[in-house]
Design a protein around this motif. Structure first.
Motif, mmCIF file in Angstrom:
data_model
loop_
_atom_site.group_PDB
_atom_site.id
_atom_site.type_symbol
_atom_site.label_atom_id
_atom_site.label_comp_id
_atom_site.label_asym_id
_atom_site.label_seq_id
_atom_site.Cartn_x
_atom_site.Cartn_y
_atom_site.Cartn_z
ATOM 1 N N VAL A 112 0.878 -1.170 0.000
ATOM 2 C CA VAL A 112 0.000 0.000 0.000
ATOM 3 C C VAL A 112 0.916 1.221 0.000
ATOM 4 O O VAL A 112 1.796 1.344 0.846
ATOM 5 N N ASP A 150 -3.001 5.141 -1.879
ATOM 6 C CA ASP A 150 -4.130 4.506 -1.196
ATOM 7 C C ASP A 150 -3.941 4.598 0.328
ATOM 8 O O ASP A 150 -3.672 3.595 0.988
ATOM 9 N N SER A 164 0.495 -2.014 -5.350
ATOM 10 C CA SER A 164 -0.312 -1.436 -6.387
ATOM 11 C C SER A 164 0.498 -0.957 -7.601
ATOM 12 O O SER A 164 -0.086 -0.711 -8.668
ATOM 13 N N TYR A 209 -9.975 -3.235 -5.646
ATOM 14 C CA TYR A 209 -9.315 -4.114 -6.631
ATOM 15 C C TYR A 209 -9.611 -5.575 -6.308
ATOM 16 O O TYR A 209 -9.826 -6.389 -7.204
ATOM 17 N N PHE A 218 1.300 5.545 -0.484
ATOM 18 C CA PHE A 218 0.621 6.853 -0.436
ATOM 19 C C PHE A 218 1.697 7.913 -0.257
ATOM 20 O O PHE A 218 2.877 7.576 -0.010
ATOM 21 N N ALA A 224 -6.186 2.036 2.303
ATOM 22 C CA ALA A 224 -6.306 0.655 1.788
ATOM 23 C C ALA A 224 -7.703 0.364 1.247
ATOM 24 O O ALA A 224 -8.017 -0.781 0.926
ATOM 25 N N ASP A 225 -8.529 1.376 1.094
ATOM 26 C CA ASP A 225 -9.872 1.155 0.542
ATOM 27 C C ASP A 225 -9.825 0.824 -0.955
ATOM 28 O O ASP A 225 -10.627 0.037 -1.448
ATOM 29 N N LYS A 226 -8.868 1.444 -1.654
ATOM 30 C CA LYS A 226 -8.746 1.136 -3.089
ATOM 31 C C LYS A 226 -8.358 -0.317 -3.275
ATOM 32 O O LYS A 226 -8.851 -0.981 -4.199
ATOM 33 N N LEU A 227 -7.479 -0.797 -2.412
ATOM 34 C CA LEU A 227 -7.055 -2.200 -2.495
ATOM 35 C C LEU A 227 -8.268 -3.121 -2.375
ATOM 36 O O LEU A 227 -8.406 -4.074 -3.146
#
Ligand SMILES: [Zn+2]
Length: 315
Positions: A9, A54, A269, A63, A11, A57-60
């Motif tokens: 992750v 991210d 990512s 996916y 950012f 970790a919500d985008k993860l």
């Protein structure tokens, strides 16, 4: 069950700027392989950071949902000592303790979906105590080491960590293979990881990325050391450049080691730009080798999740 056995992750401030620039330089070349146009890495970084960044970790999770991935194993990275930023986390970034804590907060927020290793450069002061705390108090499920910052896996500085991991009954995942500048893959050659496997025969050790270009060496080492595992994360650029390079290596690993020590992963990512997670899962669930290399459905089910589930006691 589908398990992404190797994911990160990122950012703003999560990792040294030099590392992100190195990734952008690499991406600029990959994207323009055919056109050979030049693209400014910094400009590219401005484009991909908002997409890949991210901080929650919500985008993860998004996916994973899209790809049908049930669980993911997070690996916090500690590149700072290898990136000319010895004053780690003091100004621009969070400290390594805060970073690991943040990863445990992702796990708590997405209970049952995310699990996290503890990641640290073993040369840091107080690293061993923090690792024990990470496992015993924060519920982390293994130790991630990234030797490319400038230490060998068999360096004596690492041995107390292996001892502790063995005592606590958690595996160690060690990066092996290519990595953008300023990091140095030399330190991560599989034969050095093999030395650790020889000294800690009860410790489960995962050679990440199956050593990339050292894949034959990684498989050779794992052939003679049953405590060595390989993960095939981060092979998207090999797969998209030359699909059978990926399928051939995977086939050899399965033939030599059997499916239970071969683990699927995205290494997202950063790799998502090359092959999106749902397409990477599809490339493994329904392998489509141009030269007809075959995989059984049963063995790919094990690679995609069964092997990781057994390793982490999720069966
Ligand atoms: Zn990785």
């Amino acid at each position: 069950m589908i398990v992404d056995g190797h994911v990160h992750v990122f950012f703003e401030g999560s990792d040294p700027e030099e590392f992100f620039t190195g990734c952008a330089r690499l991406a600029a070349v990959i994207f323009n392989k055919e056109s050979r146009e030049t693209q400014d890495p910094q400009e590219l970084l401005q484009t991909f950071m908002p997409v890949l960044g991210d901080p929650t970790a919500d985008k993860l999770i998004g996916y994973m949902d899209e790809a049908g991935i049930d669980r993911a194993v997070l690996l916090p990275l500690d590149f700072f000592l290898g990136c000319d930023e010895p004053a780690v986390g003091e100004k621009k970034t969070i400290t390594i303790e805060e970073k690991n804590r943040l990863f445990t907060s992702f796990v708590a927020k997405h209970k049952g979906r995310l699990f996290s290793y503890f990641g640290i450069d073993p040369r840091r002061k107080g690293a061993l105590e923090l690792f024990r705390k990470g496992v015993e108090e924060w519920g982390m499920i293994g130790l991630k080491l990234h030797p490319t910052t400038g230490f060998y896996p068999h360096d004596p500085v690492c041995y107390p960590f292996y001892q502790a991991a063995q005592e606590m009954g958690v595996p160690v995942l060690i990066h092996s293979g290519t990595e953008p500048a300023p990091l140095k893959p030399m330190y991560s050659q599989p034969c050095f990881i093999d030395t650790v496997a020889a000294d800690f025969p009860e410790l489960k050790i995962i050679i990440a990325h199956c050593g990339h270009g050292w894949w034959e060496e990684a498989i050779d080492m794992a052939t003679s050391k049953p405590n060595l595992y390989v993960d095939f994360s981060g092979w998207q650029s090999q797969y998209s450049g030359h699909p059978d390079y990926y399928y051939r290596s995977l086939r050899v690993a399965l033939d030599m080691l059997g499916p239970w020590r071969v683990i699927f992963g995205t290494d997202g990512s950063m790799t998502n730009f090359m092959v999106w997670p749902k397409d990477w899962v599809a490339a493994n669930r329904e392998p489509n080798s141009p030269s007809g290399i075959k995989f059984s459905q049963e063995e790919m089910e094990i690679v995609l999740g069964g092997a990781a589930a057994r390793l982490y006691g999720w069966e």
